[in-house]
Design a protein around this motif. Structure first.
Motif, PDB file in Angstrom:
ATOM      1  N   PRO A 134       1.168  52.505  71.798  1.00 24.50           N
ATOM      2  CA  PRO A 134      -0.019  52.260  70.979  1.00 24.50           C
ATOM      3  C   PRO A 134      -0.539  53.563  70.356  1.00 24.50           C
ATOM      4  O   PRO A 134      -0.438  54.629  70.950  1.00 24.50           O
ATOM      5  N   VAL A 135      -1.084  53.432  69.162  1.00 24.61           N
ATOM      6  CA  VAL A 135      -1.648  54.577  68.468  1.00 24.61           C
ATOM      7  C   VAL A 135      -3.122  54.657  68.833  1.00 24.61           C
ATOM      8  O   VAL A 135      -3.867  53.706  68.613  1.00 24.61           O
ATOM      9  N   PRO A 136      -3.570  55.782  69.408  1.00 26.27           N
ATOM     10  CA  PRO A 136      -4.967  55.891  69.811  1.00 26.27           C
ATOM     11  C   PRO A 136      -5.904  55.913  68.597  1.00 26.27           C
ATOM     12  O   PRO A 136      -5.545  56.396  67.532  1.00 26.27           O
ATOM     13  N   ALA A 137      -7.099  55.384  68.790  1.00 25.33           N
ATOM     14  CA  ALA A 137      -8.078  55.332  67.709  1.00 25.33           C
ATOM     15  C   ALA A 137      -8.754  56.678  67.483  1.00 25.33           C
ATOM     16  O   ALA A 137      -9.424  56.869  66.484  1.00 25.33           O
ATOM     17  N   GLY A 138      -8.580  57.617  68.372  1.00 27.17           N
ATOM     18  CA  GLY A 138      -9.233  58.913  68.245  1.00 27.17           C
ATOM     19  C   GLY A 138      -8.253  60.032  67.991  1.00 27.17           C
ATOM     20  O   GLY A 138      -7.167  59.824  67.463  1.00 27.17           O
ATOM     21  N   PRO A 139      -8.635  61.231  68.401  1.00 30.52           N
ATOM     22  CA  PRO A 139      -7.795  62.409  68.176  1.00 30.52           C
ATOM     23  C   PRO A 139      -6.463  62.340  68.912  1.00 30.52           C
ATOM     24  O   PRO A 139      -6.346  61.691  69.949  1.00 30.52           O
ATOM     25  N   LEU A 140      -5.479  63.029  68.349  1.00 29.30           N
ATOM     26  CA  LEU A 140      -4.152  63.089  68.939  1.00 29.30           C
ATOM     27  C   LEU A 140      -3.569  64.460  68.649  1.00 29.30           C
ATOM     28  O   LEU A 140      -3.722  64.982  67.546  1.00 29.30           O
ATOM     29  N   GLY A 141      -2.922  65.044  69.628  1.00 35.43           N
ATOM     30  CA  GLY A 141      -2.279  66.333  69.421  1.00 35.43           C
ATOM     31  C   GLY A 141      -2.903  67.421  70.270  1.00 35.43           C
ATOM     32  O   GLY A 141      -3.530  67.151  71.293  1.00 35.43           O
ATOM     33  N   ASP A 142      -2.746  68.650  69.819  1.00 35.68           N
ATOM     34  CA  ASP A 142      -3.194  69.834  70.549  1.00 35.68           C
ATOM     35  C   ASP A 142      -4.539  70.315  70.009  1.00 35.68           C
ATOM     36  O   ASP A 142      -4.584  71.024  69.012  1.00 35.68           O
ATOM     37  N   PRO A 143      -5.653  69.938  70.646  1.00 39.36           N
ATOM     38  CA  PRO A 143      -6.960  70.353  70.144  1.00 39.36           C
ATOM     39  C   PRO A 143      -7.225  71.854  70.326  1.00 39.36           C
ATOM     40  O   PRO A 143      -8.187  72.383  69.786  1.00 39.36           O
ATOM     41  N   ARG A 144      -6.357  72.552  71.046  1.00 37.59           N
ATOM     42  CA  ARG A 144      -6.537  73.985  71.272  1.00 37.59           C
ATOM     43  C   ARG A 144      -5.727  74.848  70.295  1.00 37.59           C
ATOM     44  O   ARG A 144      -5.687  76.048  70.436  1.00 37.59           O
ATOM     45  N   LEU A 145      -5.115  74.228  69.293  1.00 39.41           N
ATOM     46  CA  LEU A 145      -4.229  74.986  68.422  1.00 39.41           C
ATOM     47  C   LEU A 145      -4.938  76.038  67.582  1.00 39.41           C
ATOM     48  O   LEU A 145      -4.293  76.972  67.101  1.00 39.41           O
ATOM     49  N   LEU A 146      -6.265  75.955  67.457  1.00 38.80           N
ATOM     50  CA  LEU A 146      -7.007  76.958  66.686  1.00 38.80           C
ATOM     51  C   LEU A 146      -7.972  77.769  67.543  1.00 38.80           C
ATOM     52  O   LEU A 146      -8.769  78.545  67.022  1.00 38.80           O
ATOM     53  N   ASP A 147      -7.926  77.599  68.873  1.00 41.17           N
ATOM     54  CA  ASP A 147      -8.840  78.310  69.777  1.00 41.17           C
ATOM     55  C   ASP A 147      -8.870  79.810  69.513  1.00 41.17           C
ATOM     56  O   ASP A 147      -9.945  80.404  69.392  1.00 41.17           O
ATOM     57  N   ASP A 148      -7.700  80.432  69.424  1.00 44.55           N
ATOM     58  CA  ASP A 148      -7.639  81.888  69.255  1.00 44.55           C
ATOM     59  C   ASP A 148      -8.028  82.337  67.853  1.00 44.55           C
ATOM     60  O   ASP A 148      -8.190  83.529  67.604  1.00 44.55           O
ATOM     61  N   LEU A 149      -8.244  81.393  66.944  1.00 46.85           N
ATOM     62  CA  LEU A 149      -8.632  81.727  65.575  1.00 46.85           C
ATOM     63  C   LEU A 149     -10.120  81.462  65.315  1.00 46.85           C
ATOM     64  O   LEU A 149     -10.592  81.622  64.194  1.00 46.85           O
ATOM     65  N   GLY A 150     -10.839  81.014  66.347  1.00 41.32           N
ATOM     66  CA  GLY A 150     -12.277  80.826  66.201  1.00 41.32           C
ATOM     67  C   GLY A 150     -12.750  79.385  66.122  1.00 41.32           C
ATOM     68  O   GLY A 150     -13.937  79.136  65.930  1.00 41.32           O
ATOM     69  N   VAL A 151     -11.854  78.427  66.246  1.00 41.43           N
ATOM     70  CA  VAL A 151     -12.238  77.016  66.248  1.00 41.43           C
ATOM     71  C   VAL A 151     -11.901  76.468  67.631  1.00 41.43           C
ATOM     72  O   VAL A 151     -10.732  76.263  67.953  1.00 41.43           O
ATOM     73  N   SER A 152     -12.932  76.240  68.437  1.00 41.89           N
ATOM     74  CA  SER A 152     -12.698  75.769  69.804  1.00 41.89           C
ATOM     75  C   SER A 152     -12.202  74.331  69.789  1.00 41.89           C
ATOM     76  O   SER A 152     -12.409  73.582  68.830  1.00 41.89           O
ATOM     77  N   ASN A 153     -11.568  73.944  70.888  1.00 40.51           N
ATOM     78  CA  ASN A 153     -11.072  72.567  70.984  1.00 40.51           C
ATOM     79  C   ASN A 153     -12.219  71.566  70.911  1.00 40.51           C
ATOM     80  O   ASN A 153     -12.091  70.521  70.293  1.00 40.51           O
ATOM     81  N   LYS A 154     -13.348  71.896  71.509  1.00 40.38           N
ATOM     82  CA  LYS A 154     -14.509  70.998  71.466  1.00 40.38           C
ATOM     83  C   LYS A 154     -15.005  70.849  70.024  1.00 40.38           C
ATOM     84  O   LYS A 154     -15.297  69.738  69.583  1.00 40.38           O
ATOM     85  N   GLN A 155     -15.066  71.952  69.309  1.00 41.12           N
ATOM     86  CA  GLN A 155     -15.507  71.914  67.917  1.00 41.12           C
ATOM     87  C   GLN A 155     -14.536  71.088  67.070  1.00 41.12           C
ATOM     88  O   GLN A 155     -14.951  70.242  66.279  1.00 41.12           O
ATOM     89  N   LEU A 156     -13.253  71.310  67.244  1.00 41.97           N
ATOM     90  CA  LEU A 156     -12.249  70.595  66.466  1.00 41.97           C
ATOM     91  C   LEU A 156     -12.330  69.086  66.700  1.00 41.97           C
ATOM     92  O   LEU A 156     -12.252  68.294  65.766  1.00 41.97           O
ATOM     93  N   MET A 157     -12.530  68.699  67.947  1.00 43.05           N
ATOM     94  CA  MET A 157     -12.542  67.281  68.287  1.00 43.05           C
ATOM     95  C   MET A 157     -13.813  66.565  67.837  1.00 43.05           C
ATOM     96  O   MET A 157     -13.831  65.337  67.770  1.00 43.05           O
ATOM     97  N   THR A 158     -14.861  67.301  67.510  1.00 46.79           N
ATOM     98  CA  THR A 158     -16.110  66.662  67.085  1.00 46.79           C
ATOM     99  C   THR A 158     -16.346  66.767  65.584  1.00 46.79           C
ATOM    100  O   THR A 158     -17.356  66.274  65.095  1.00 46.79           O
TER     101      THR A 158
END
Length: 181
Positions: A134-158
């Protein structure tokens, strides 16, 4: 309608280029474009969005395996370019490189909803695909892919709405992204 851009990190900051999606027929094509835009094998971030329905981020660091994130996998899977990302993230066994049958101009909105079999929606005319994940209705993938560039996983997911502008702002690339928008 899609918007797509490549942000390539350089010693002096970020360079942006408009990504011509007409030339992208597979995820491999997208990765090749990102690698070609890289300066000295540094980081390239490909940003794709479809009319505020979903956005996707592909990060390429030299010859390392790319990393992916999609804000709304269910919505993205109904889109030609989004389905390339969701298929990769879900490990689809189907051949992704042949998109000849798909309409890649972003006008799929009027087409029949083919994802309902995967999301559990009832439709008498459609049969469930045995063994399909099943395809999830929300985010999918690596939410930490931009952590070291200044976009936190929490920020990306919201992120919602104009997410690409918010990502560019956090990366310090607002002006260069807006120049190609």
């Amino acid at each position: 309608m899609y918007f797509a851009a490549l942000l390539a990190r350089t010693e002096d900051g970020w360079e942006a280029s408009d990504m011509e999606l007409d030339d992208v027929e597979s995820l491999s094509d997208l990765i090749d474009l990102a690698r070609a835009a890289a300066v000295d094998d540094d980081t390239v971030v490909a940003l794709i969005e479809q009319e505020d329905a979903w956005f996707g981020v592909v990060r390429v660091d030299g010859e390392e395996d790319p990393r992916y994130y999609v804000s709304n996998a269910s919505a993205a899977s109904r889109s030609s370019y989004g389905s390339m990302l969701t298929d990769e993230l879900l490990g689809s066994d189907e051949e992704d490189d042949e998109l000849d049958e798909l309409d890649l101009d972003g006008t799929e909105d009027g087409e029949e909803d083919t994802i309902s079999a995967f999301t559990g929606a009832d439709d008498e005319d459609e049969e469930d695909s045995p063994g399909a994940e099943p395809v999830p209705a929300g985010p999918l993938g690596d939410p930490r892919l931009l952590d070291d560039l200044g976009v936190s996983n929490k920020q990306l997911m919201t992120l919602d709405g104009d997410a690409l502008s918010e990502i560019a702002e956090s990366l310090g690339a607002t002006e260069v992204l807006e120049a190609v928008r």
